[in-house]
Write an enzyme that holds these catalytic residues in place. Structure first.
Site, PDB file in Angstrom:
ATOM      1  N   LEU A 142      -7.831  16.878 -55.117  1.00 11.55           N
ATOM      2  CA  LEU A 142      -7.143  16.473 -56.342  1.00 11.55           C
ATOM      3  C   LEU A 142      -7.443  17.411 -57.501  1.00 11.55           C
ATOM      4  O   LEU A 142      -6.626  17.588 -58.399  1.00 11.55           O
ATOM      5  CB  LEU A 142      -7.549  15.044 -56.726  1.00 11.55           C
ATOM      6  CG  LEU A 142      -7.160  13.933 -55.748  1.00 11.55           C
ATOM      7  CD1 LEU A 142      -7.745  12.605 -56.207  1.00 11.55           C
ATOM      8  CD2 LEU A 142      -5.644  13.830 -55.625  1.00 11.55           C
ATOM      9  N   GLY A 143      -8.621  17.981 -57.513  1.00 10.66           N
ATOM     10  CA  GLY A 143      -8.998  18.877 -58.598  1.00 10.66           C
ATOM     11  C   GLY A 143     -10.420  19.360 -58.399  1.00 10.66           C
ATOM     12  O   GLY A 143     -11.166  18.875 -57.557  1.00 10.66           O
ATOM     13  N   ASP A 158     -19.290  13.599 -71.437  1.00  6.58           N
ATOM     14  CA  ASP A 158     -18.310  14.590 -70.965  1.00  6.58           C
ATOM     15  C   ASP A 158     -16.890  14.101 -71.224  1.00  6.58           C
ATOM     16  O   ASP A 158     -16.037  14.122 -70.346  1.00  6.58           O
ATOM     17  CB  ASP A 158     -18.508  14.873 -69.477  1.00  6.58           C
ATOM     18  CG  ASP A 158     -17.896  16.213 -69.059  1.00  6.58           C
ATOM     19  OD1 ASP A 158     -17.667  17.063 -69.945  1.00  6.58           O
ATOM     20  OD2 ASP A 158     -17.643  16.411 -67.861  1.00  6.58           O
TER      21      ASP A 158
END
Length: 450
Positions: free
Chosen positions: A137-138, A256
């Site tokens: 997905l990434g 984050d």
């Protein structure tokens, strides 16, 4: 040879119940599918005592069997069959060993209490089809994310693989991961559990079918999100962050916050995800984190000096996130013109010139709410202020976004954000840092625009 000390077959049987006065002692044998011969070369028997031992040297030789076709088959086939059987057993053993190595994972005794939050590596491996690139997905600085379908429930999940080189502090880290699994908010991606295997940690999340917000903002192949959708996403992420900072049983510092960690569900609602760097502490206590983590462009300036992540450093990152969503630009873009290299500095400069709306994403066209865009841009600057005391809390941020409180009027100032940050680094802003109210500090240090 003489009878061995440990014979292959030996049994003591009491025959007193079946013995008669007169009986015969003999031998019997049977044959199978192959031609066989049976010989008794010598035997020793004694009543009421130990039979005399046989002397192997005095026994006759074993008669040689007659050669025939069936015997040749037996003589050749039996070794081949035995060899095949051995190879098969060895192959099965190697297969089992490789399978165990393939699915091996780290599981210590203290993790047993986290039962429901611990996934088996075998299930995750099968869910992600062996972590093939087709399921990717990434990827980011902290690991890769794969789509998976759990074999037991058939539910879709996202599996993030991150490396962990040291076991130091792992117990506390896993405890926090399990605690984060208890978070429940409509604008947070649910952390379902984890798995540890060799040098990596696997985090399992709810799957978000529309991927990350970052792709919609910066990938030209994706459709442009209209302003109403963007504003709804912003308010949703703010609500989720307020829950983490103030409304849950503990304080959660995300550490984050960025567009790539905001995921979109089926209805394009924003959900803050990726809690792999999050830290928890009790309300009213002081966080002790001293290791700077995060993404360039989202890091609060005080982190470089103190290394201490707090809720207010999360607010700084959220402010940068607001500017990114409204402007459609990355926080730091090396390919942009020099004045637009740092998004925050560019928006501040436009703000000082009274043309802050010129920084909005040009892909929005003219279909946007002027008041909302201006609110988001100014609130982004307020949250991203280099002075920690000048930033609002997330509760104040939510009130501003919901229209329950007006954004403070920002008075003109002759210092830009970069110079303020430099002065703050050199210790010239101690009198500002001592202000008891963030609203007082805000009114005294922020410049304004139209």
């Amino acid at each position: 040879m003489a009878k061995p000390h440990r014979p292959l077959l030996s049994a003591v049987i009491n025959l007193s119940s079946v013995l008669l006065d007169l009986m015969y002692v003999g031998f019997s044998s049977s044959t199978g599918s192959f031609l066989t011969s049976h010989y008794v070369l010598g035997w020793s028997f004694k009543m009421n005592g130990v039979a005399q031992a046989l002397d192997p040297s005095l026994l006759p030789s074993l008669p040689r069997a007659k050669s025939n076709h069936k015997f040749k088959v037996l003589r050749i086939g039996l070794p081949l069959a035995s060899a095949t059987l051995v190879l098969t057993i060895v192959g099965i053993a190697v297969f089992i060993l490789r399978r165990r190595t393939k699915y091996s994972e780290l599981l210590e005794d203290w993790e047993l209490e986290y039962g429901p939050h611990r996934f088996s590596y075998k299930d995750l491996f099968k869910a992600a089809k062996g972590f093939r690139d087709t399921e990717l997905l990434g990827r980011g600085g902290f690991g890769r994310v794969y789509k998976g379908v759990l074999p037991s429930s058939r539910s879709e999940v996202a599996i993030k693989r991150v490396s962990h080189g040291s076991r130091q502090g792992m117990r506390e880290f896993i405890a926090e991961i399990v605690s984060l699994g208890r978070l429940r908010h409509r604008n947070l991606v649910q952390l379902l559990g984890y798995c540890r295997r060799q040098g990596e940690l696997l985090l399992v999340y709810d799957y978000m079918p529309n991927g990350s917000l970052e792709k919609f903002l910066h990938d030209q192949a994706k459709p442009t999100l209209d302003w109403a959708t963007r504003f709804r996403i912003i308010k949703g992420v703010a609500s989720g962050l307020l829950y983490l900072h103030e409304d849950w049983e503990q304080v959660v510092i995300h550490r984050d916050i960025k567009a790539s960690n905001v995921l979109l569900d089926n209805e394009l609602n924003g959900r803050l995800g990726d809690f792999g760097l999050a830290r928890l502490y009790d309300h009213g206590t002081d966080p002790q984190t001293t290791h700077v983590v995060g993404t360039m462009g989202y890091l609060a300036p005080e982190l470089a000096r103190t290394g201490k992540a707090t809720t207010i450093t999360d607010v700084f990152a959220f402010g940068t996130f607001l500017l990114e969503v409204a402007c459609g630009r990355r926080p730091v873009d090396p390919t942009a013109h020099e004045e637009q290299l740092v998004l925050l500095d560019w928006v501040v400069e436009k703000w000082r010139k009274g043309s802050i709306l010129e920084t909005r994403d040009p892909r929005l066209g003219e279909e946007y709410a002027v008041e909302e865009v201006e609110l988001v841009l100014k609130l982004g600057l307020l949250c991203s202020h280099p002075l920690p005391t000048a930033r609002p809390s997330m509760r104040q941020v939510v009130r501003y976004l919901e229209g329950h409180a007006p954004l403070p009027e920002l008075s003109p100032a002759y210092l830009n954000f970069s110079l303020l940050a430099l002065l703050h680094k050199e210790g010239f802003d101690d009198h500002i840092m001592s202000c008891p109210s963030s609203s007082v500090a805000t009114a005294s240090v922020l410049s304004g625009g139209r």
